[in-house]
Design a protein around this motif. Sequence first.
Motif, PDB file in Angstrom:
ATOM      1  N   THR A 176      84.246  59.536 -13.009  1.00  0.00           N
ATOM      2  CA  THR A 176      82.909  60.061 -12.724  1.00  0.00           C
ATOM      3  C   THR A 176      81.877  58.947 -12.724  1.00  0.00           C
ATOM      4  O   THR A 176      80.914  58.982 -11.957  1.00  0.00           O
ATOM      5  CB  THR A 176      82.510  61.108 -13.793  1.00  0.00           C
ATOM      6  N   ASN A 177      82.068  57.967 -13.602  1.00  0.00           N
ATOM      7  CA  ASN A 177      81.063  56.919 -13.800  1.00  0.00           C
ATOM      8  C   ASN A 177      81.675  55.545 -13.584  1.00  0.00           C
ATOM      9  O   ASN A 177      82.338  55.002 -14.462  1.00  0.00           O
ATOM     10  CB  ASN A 177      80.495  57.007 -15.220  1.00  0.00           C
ATOM     11  N   ARG A 178      81.457  55.004 -12.407  1.00  0.00           N
ATOM     12  CA  ARG A 178      81.936  53.658 -12.097  1.00  0.00           C
ATOM     13  C   ARG A 178      80.760  52.706 -12.255  1.00  0.00           C
ATOM     14  O   ARG A 178      79.773  52.797 -11.537  1.00  0.00           O
ATOM     15  CB  ARG A 178      82.460  53.627 -10.663  1.00  0.00           C
ATOM     16  N   PHE A 179      80.835  51.791 -13.224  1.00  0.00           N
ATOM     17  CA  PHE A 179      79.659  50.949 -13.491  1.00  0.00           C
ATOM     18  C   PHE A 179      80.048  49.658 -14.195  1.00  0.00           C
ATOM     19  O   PHE A 179      81.105  49.537 -14.814  1.00  0.00           O
ATOM     20  CB  PHE A 179      78.641  51.699 -14.359  1.00  0.00           C
ATOM     21  N   ILE A 180      79.132  48.679 -14.098  1.00  0.00           N
ATOM     22  CA  ILE A 180      79.199  47.439 -14.873  1.00  0.00           C
ATOM     23  C   ILE A 180      77.810  47.227 -15.455  1.00  0.00           C
ATOM     24  O   ILE A 180      76.819  47.207 -14.719  1.00  0.00           O
ATOM     25  CB  ILE A 180      79.577  46.232 -14.002  1.00  0.00           C
ATOM     26  N   ILE A 181      77.726  47.101 -16.769  1.00  0.00           N
ATOM     27  CA  ILE A 181      76.453  46.809 -17.427  1.00  0.00           C
ATOM     28  C   ILE A 181      76.534  45.438 -18.076  1.00  0.00           C
ATOM     29  O   ILE A 181      77.600  45.010 -18.523  1.00  0.00           O
ATOM     30  CB  ILE A 181      76.071  47.883 -18.467  1.00  0.00           C
ATOM     31  N   MET A 182      75.400  44.741 -18.094  1.00  0.00           N
ATOM     32  CA  MET A 182      75.342  43.391 -18.658  1.00  0.00           C
ATOM     33  C   MET A 182      74.096  43.275 -19.531  1.00  0.00           C
ATOM     34  O   MET A 182      73.055  43.836 -19.201  1.00  0.00           O
ATOM     35  CB  MET A 182      75.270  42.345 -17.544  1.00  0.00           C
ATOM     36  N   ASP A 183      74.220  42.555 -20.631  1.00  0.00           N
ATOM     37  CA  ASP A 183      73.036  42.223 -21.425  1.00  0.00           C
ATOM     38  C   ASP A 183      73.051  40.728 -21.719  1.00  0.00           C
ATOM     39  O   ASP A 183      74.116  40.102 -21.716  1.00  0.00           O
ATOM     40  CB  ASP A 183      72.985  43.037 -22.723  1.00  0.00           C
TER      41      ASP A 183
END
Length: 354
Positions: A176-183
């Motif tokens: 459902t949720n295809r993502f890449i997060i970066m900090d």
Amino acid sequence: MSNAIANLNLDFSTSPTVWKFLQDKSFVRGLMGPVGSGKSYACAAEIMIKAVSQVQSPRDGIKYSRFVVVRNSYPELRTTTIKTWQELFPENIWGAFRWSPPLTHHIKLPARDNAPGIDCEVIFLALDQPKDVRKLLSMELTGAWVNEARELPKQVIDGLTHRVGRYPTKADGGSTNRFIIMDTNPMDDDHWWFNLAEKEKMKGKYAWKFFKQPGAVEEAIVKELPENPEANGFVFSAGKWWLQNPNAENQKNLTNGYYEQTLLGKNLDWIRCYAQGKYTYVQEGKPVMGEYDDTLMTEEYIEPDISYPIQVGVDFGLTPAAIFGQKLPNGQWVILHELVTFDMGLERFGYMLK
């Protein structure tokens, strides 16, 4: 809903940038800010938010998901990233953490009160060895979190773009949720992050989105200092007076005097980067030229002076490079351009140099 999730209090009401970051639906999202601004907590929370919002498997009603958390080295991964994760998701509530490679927190929450169960696998991986990079690029993932992205090459994020959204399989409802997060904390302005966030911004439906938090401190105007600056929250460091920024995020979760004490003994570049949240280069170790100041000695473009010859300095090897500059009568060198290559032979480099 599981008691563990119901008792997970995540309040980002005093962090509007973080809140916008969490609400955004962009495929790749980046969050940059000063130390203590709640970036890592937000990313850790986002993983659980996405695990909860995953579609149920038609086979058994369970919400399946698998995420990878990436850092540049195992010492950093263990002492910072995993510590942050466990503060939000302690083992006594969320289940045991596996400390043998691959480091994994496999969270299994049974169905309860008509709410579906959750099977969330979070793998923690450092990329300080080539075999780890190969391992990353063979994973089947729902999403990914790249912690302290400035320490990693863009190729890692590029590789992740085709590994996320591959779990769970269609038989279990699909991702459902295809993502890449970066900090990240800020970096120099020749970094790939700066280029994508500030210079060559992507456009279109699937463009990467970058969020920048307010600085934690701001430079004080000396002529407006009160009679007793330190009693009024001002702190003197690196030859300047500083005051906490009223718009700084995550302040309520920090101890009193956190930034005032953090600034002491730091140089100006450190303060600009880690406290003001500005793009800048922070010297690590002993510099070759201690008097160099990036803010004073760097310009966007320098016009060559036709009165003086252009001189070229060349260094050969498998990474040949050259600089082009002019020496002025006062002994000052003005560097106009550079040529940097990797894994290149002398003949090809000669053509580029010409």
